[in-house]
Write an enzyme that holds these catalytic residues in place. Sequence first.
Site, PDB file in Angstrom:
ATOM      1  N   HIS A   1       0.443  -1.156  -0.414  1.00 41.86           N
ATOM      2  CA  HIS A   1       0.272   0.316   0.410  1.00 41.86           C
ATOM      3  C   HIS A   1       0.870   1.141  -0.317  1.00 41.86           C
ATOM      4  O   HIS A   1       2.373   1.924   0.593  1.00 41.86           O
ATOM      5  CB  HIS A   1      -0.724  -0.146   1.225  1.00 41.86           C
ATOM      6  CG  HIS A   1      -1.436  -0.821   1.226  1.00 41.86           C
ATOM      7  ND1 HIS A   1      -2.694  -2.667   2.040  1.00 41.86           N
ATOM      8  CD2 HIS A   1      -3.191  -1.940  -0.242  1.00 41.86           C
ATOM      9  CE1 HIS A   1      -3.693  -3.440   1.804  1.00 41.86           C
ATOM     10  NE2 HIS A   1      -3.608  -2.308   0.626  1.00 41.86           N
TER      11      HIS A   1
ATOM     12  N   GLU B   1       1.708   3.804   3.129  1.00 41.65           N
ATOM     13  CA  GLU B   1       2.614   2.647   3.971  1.00 41.65           C
ATOM     14  C   GLU B   1       4.128   1.961   3.457  1.00 41.65           C
ATOM     15  O   GLU B   1       4.867   1.484   4.272  1.00 41.65           O
ATOM     16  CB  GLU B   1       1.826   0.955   4.240  1.00 41.65           C
ATOM     17  CG  GLU B   1       0.166   2.031   4.562  1.00 41.65           C
ATOM     18  CD  GLU B   1      -0.677   0.380   4.639  1.00 41.65           C
ATOM     19  OE1 GLU B   1       0.017  -1.228   4.497  1.00 41.65           O
ATOM     20  OE2 GLU B   1      -1.595  -0.006   4.857  1.00 41.65           O
TER      21      GLU B   1
ATOM     22  N   HIS C   1       2.504  -4.004   6.758  1.00 44.24           N
ATOM     23  CA  HIS C   1       1.643  -3.255   6.259  1.00 44.24           C
ATOM     24  C   HIS C   1       1.514  -1.782   7.678  1.00 44.24           C
ATOM     25  O   HIS C   1       3.057  -2.190   8.534  1.00 44.24           O
ATOM     26  CB  HIS C   1       0.197  -3.699   5.986  1.00 44.24           C
ATOM     27  CG  HIS C   1       0.465  -4.657   5.021  1.00 44.24           C
ATOM     28  ND1 HIS C   1      -0.891  -4.153   3.733  1.00 44.24           N
ATOM     29  CD2 HIS C   1       0.260  -5.170   4.808  1.00 44.24           C
ATOM     30  CE1 HIS C   1      -0.785  -4.868   3.274  1.00 44.24           C
ATOM     31  NE2 HIS C   1      -0.162  -5.771   3.532  1.00 44.24           N
TER      32      HIS C   1
ATOM     33  N   GLU D   1       0.720  -5.685  11.199  1.00 40.24           N
ATOM     34  CA  GLU D   1       0.246  -4.141  10.872  1.00 40.24           C
ATOM     35  C   GLU D   1       1.492  -3.152  12.172  1.00 40.24           C
ATOM     36  O   GLU D   1       1.215  -3.135  12.752  1.00 40.24           O
ATOM     37  CB  GLU D   1      -1.351  -3.322  11.087  1.00 40.24           C
ATOM     38  CG  GLU D   1      -2.432  -4.490  10.362  1.00 40.24           C
ATOM     39  CD  GLU D   1      -2.498  -4.032   9.024  1.00 40.24           C
ATOM     40  OE1 GLU D   1      -1.876  -2.615   9.130  1.00 40.24           O
ATOM     41  OE2 GLU D   1      -3.057  -4.374   7.945  1.00 40.24           O
TER      42      GLU D   1
END
Length: 395
Positions: A162, A165, A306, A365
């Site tokens: 992404h 990110e 991420h 994450e």
Amino acid sequence: MKVQVRPGDTFWLYSQLFRIPVQLIEDSNPHVLPTSLMVGQTINIPGFIAEEYMIQQGDTISKLAKERNLAIDTIFLLNPNLNPNRLQINDRILLPRLVTDFVVDGNEAYDFGKLEKDLHRLVEIYPFLKVNRIGDSVLGKPLYEIEMGRGNRTIHFNASFHANEWITTPVLMRLLNEFIVSLVRGNPIRGIFTLPLYNRNRLSIVPMVNPDGVDLVLHGPPEEMKEELIEMNKGSLDFSGWKANIRGVDLNNQYPAYWEIEKKRKEPKSPAPRDYPGDEPLTEPEVMAMADLAQRKQFARLLAFHTQGREFYWGYENLEPPESEVLANEFAKVSGYDSVRYIDSHAGYKDWFIYIYRRPGFTFELGYGVNPLPITQFPQIYDEMLGVFLAALYM
């Protein structure tokens, strides 16, 4: 650093002189047979660079070697015609220097150009690294995979699926950098010696899956697509919230693991800064390159970086093997992140990997806050992920 073979030289001799593992010398010279070195042949010595030095009053080869903690013979390797008894003030010679500083700086914006610059420098210093071009982005930027190690099992890491990110890329690159410095110097990381990990594993690292998107977030739209992208961004010149690739497709919603569920329920229904899964799976070049890589390399396990939330996901449709839970427990212990087995999500790279191969896959994450996370979070995130990186290799 390059040296020329002399009569009687061997890789083992170079290993002893430079105090680095012979495996790294062998892997830095993949086209050279260790048993048949030829005089005059050029050999790569990883972890060292050659620096020019001007002879000063009182210098001797012995003195220079002692001051730099070098074996005397390493200086003669770089200066084959040097006469130690005829040193003249202002003469210039080459001295080897062990590189101990990090190439990768995690305290600045990290775009595709910075990635290419760091990759070039790392391979120059550590030629046991191999960089493969596994595909191209929509705009033709190379998608790079870094490969190294001697083991039979391949451990894969990736970052920046992404666009906003992008902090995950310098985190992953710095982890790689610290690991290879540890290999050359022989120093442990958190009490763990890394050469056994190098011998046991083969690493596959794709540090920037979405280079077009990262550059869009950091620098704005390219001139040739400016109007189209501003329109897709609802007229805004602020692209900091952009997750998708340059065509407005979310690369982590593109894999054929119940993709049709995501297609039905996801908004928007057309290309957008985030969440659009495309008209069908595997349409984007970045996605196809990553799927092909997994198929060719047959990863033993996969870790995707991420942001954000300080948690990680490791299950999918009850298809994950028992090994996944063992790894998840270790990752939680070394990182402090929450371990989450299932979330209501499909069509991600980790999901597809578990769905197809029934092997351990993890989506991390990193950090906490609003994307894009500020670069000030880099030190903490890096510290949290260092244990995860090592655990993925020693477990």
